[in-house]
Design a protein around this motif. Structure first.
Motif, short mmCIF file in Angstrom:
data_model
loop_
_atom_site.label_atom_id
_atom_site.label_comp_id
_atom_site.label_asym_id
_atom_site.label_seq_id
_atom_site.Cartn_x
_atom_site.Cartn_y
_atom_site.Cartn_z
N GLN A 52 -7.47 -1.02 -4.19
CA GLN A 52 -6.52 -0.05 -3.66
C GLN A 52 -6.35 -0.24 -2.15
OE1 GLN A 52 -4.84 1.82 -5.74
NE2 GLN A 52 -3.63 2.90 -4.20
N ALA A 53 -7.43 -0.53 -1.46
CA ALA A 53 -7.33 -0.78 -0.01
C ALA A 53 -6.46 -2.00 0.27
CB ALA A 53 -8.72 -0.97 0.58
N LEU A 54 -6.58 -3.03 -0.55
CA LEU A 54 -5.74 -4.22 -0.39
C LEU A 54 -4.28 -3.89 -0.64
CD1 LEU A 54 -8.13 -6.71 -2.20
CD2 LEU A 54 -7.47 -6.84 0.22
N LEU A 55 -4.02 -3.07 -1.65
CA LEU A 55 -2.65 -2.67 -1.96
C LEU A 55 -2.03 -1.89 -0.81
CD1 LEU A 55 -0.29 -2.31 -4.02
CD2 LEU A 55 -1.45 -0.23 -4.77
N GLU A 56 -2.81 -0.99 -0.22
CA GLU A 56 -2.26 -0.09 0.78
C GLU A 56 -2.20 -0.69 2.18
OE1 GLU A 56 -3.84 3.87 0.62
OE2 GLU A 56 -3.91 3.89 -1.58
N ALA A 57 -2.74 -1.89 2.38
CA ALA A 57 -2.62 -2.53 3.69
C ALA A 57 -1.14 -2.62 4.06
CB ALA A 57 -3.25 -3.92 3.64
N SER A 58 -0.84 -2.36 5.32
CA SER A 58 0.56 -2.16 5.71
C SER A 58 1.44 -3.38 5.55
CB SER A 58 0.62 -1.66 7.16
OG SER A 58 -0.01 -2.59 8.03
N ASN A 59 0.90 -4.57 5.78
CA ASN A 59 1.70 -5.79 5.69
C ASN A 59 0.78 -6.97 5.40
OD1 ASN A 59 0.46 -6.33 8.18
ND2 ASN A 59 2.21 -5.52 9.33
N LEU A 60 1.34 -8.18 5.37
CA LEU A 60 0.55 -9.35 5.02
C LEU A 60 -0.60 -9.62 6.01
CD1 LEU A 60 -0.01 -11.84 3.25
CD2 LEU A 60 1.77 -13.05 4.54
N PRO A 61 -0.36 -9.58 7.32
CA PRO A 61 -1.49 -9.78 8.23
C PRO A 61 -2.59 -8.74 8.05
CG PRO A 61 0.58 -10.07 9.40
CD PRO A 61 0.93 -9.54 8.05
N ALA A 62 -2.21 -7.49 7.81
CA ALA A 62 -3.21 -6.44 7.60
C ALA A 62 -3.97 -6.69 6.30
CB ALA A 62 -2.54 -5.07 7.57
#
Length: 218
Positions: A184-194
């Protein structure tokens, strides 16, 4: 693929498939085997309509009706096959993340929500040529090698070296056996670098052998 160029093109009322540990990202491909009657019904209805399904995780609640996570990812059915015993083999291609809005009670066997895409418009215009700096890439490669070694897993390093950053990050985020909360944390990361940073951090948490030599990604 349907021409979804902006969030207003996306369907607002969507069926959702709650499945903990299954991660779909924009641009990623998620193969699924469908066998429960309610989800066979869901796929039938999706195929007769926009061919879209929202993949979403849960955050507690009862086993029969868990609470849905705040964020999911809309996918379009881009591959479909039916087996002789009545199962569906489908592939969802990720389109855009969504915030979970109102859940509708339409007396259907599966769940439907109003999806809000406002925060995720950039998902429809991803920069697939984005790259990471040399230091970030080396840090990531070291953490990935240690993670894989710890679990006695392996990847094709030559392919990984040549893969665009988005393809590499998506495939690892979706394929590695992270816990649901980490997915879920990976999904919610704001963009590709994040997302690349979150992925690297998760890999580093599990890195245990400081004497490992990094397997450099060019």
């Amino acid at each position: 693929m349907a021409p979804y160029r902006q969030t207003s093109d996306l369907p607002q009322l969507i069926p959702v498939f709650p499945l903990d540990g299954a991660l779909l990202l924009p641009g990623g491909e998620l193969p699924l085997q469908i066998f429960e009657p309610r989800y066979l019904n869901m796929v039938d209805d999706a195929m007769a309509g926009d061919r879209v399904i929202g993949m979403i995780q849960t955050r507690g609640g009862s086993r029969s009706r868990p609470v849905l996570a705040h964020v999911g990812c809309l996918g379009r059915i881009t591959s479909y096959a039916e087996t002789s015993d009545g199962r569906y083999l489908i592939t969802l291609t990720g389109l855009c993340r969504f915030d979970t809005g109102e859940e509708l009670d339409l007396r259907l066997p599966y769940r439907q929500v109003r999806a809000r895409y406002d925060r995720f418009g950039d998902d429809l215009g991803r920069d697939e040529e984005a790259e990471a700096g040399e230091a970030a890439r080396a840090r990531f490669a070291t953490a990935l090698k240690r993670y894989l070694n710890q679990r006695e897993l392996d990847i094709d390093w030559e392919t990984a070296n040549e893969a665009p950053l988005e393809a590499l990050v998506n495939s690892l985020c979706m394929g590695l056996p992270f816990a649901p909360a980490e997915k879920q944390a990976l999904l919610e990361a704001s963009n590709l670098p994040a997302r690349f940073e979150v992925l690297t951090t998760l890999l580093e948490i599990d890195a245990s052998d400081p004497d490992d030599e990094p397997h450099r990604l060019q």
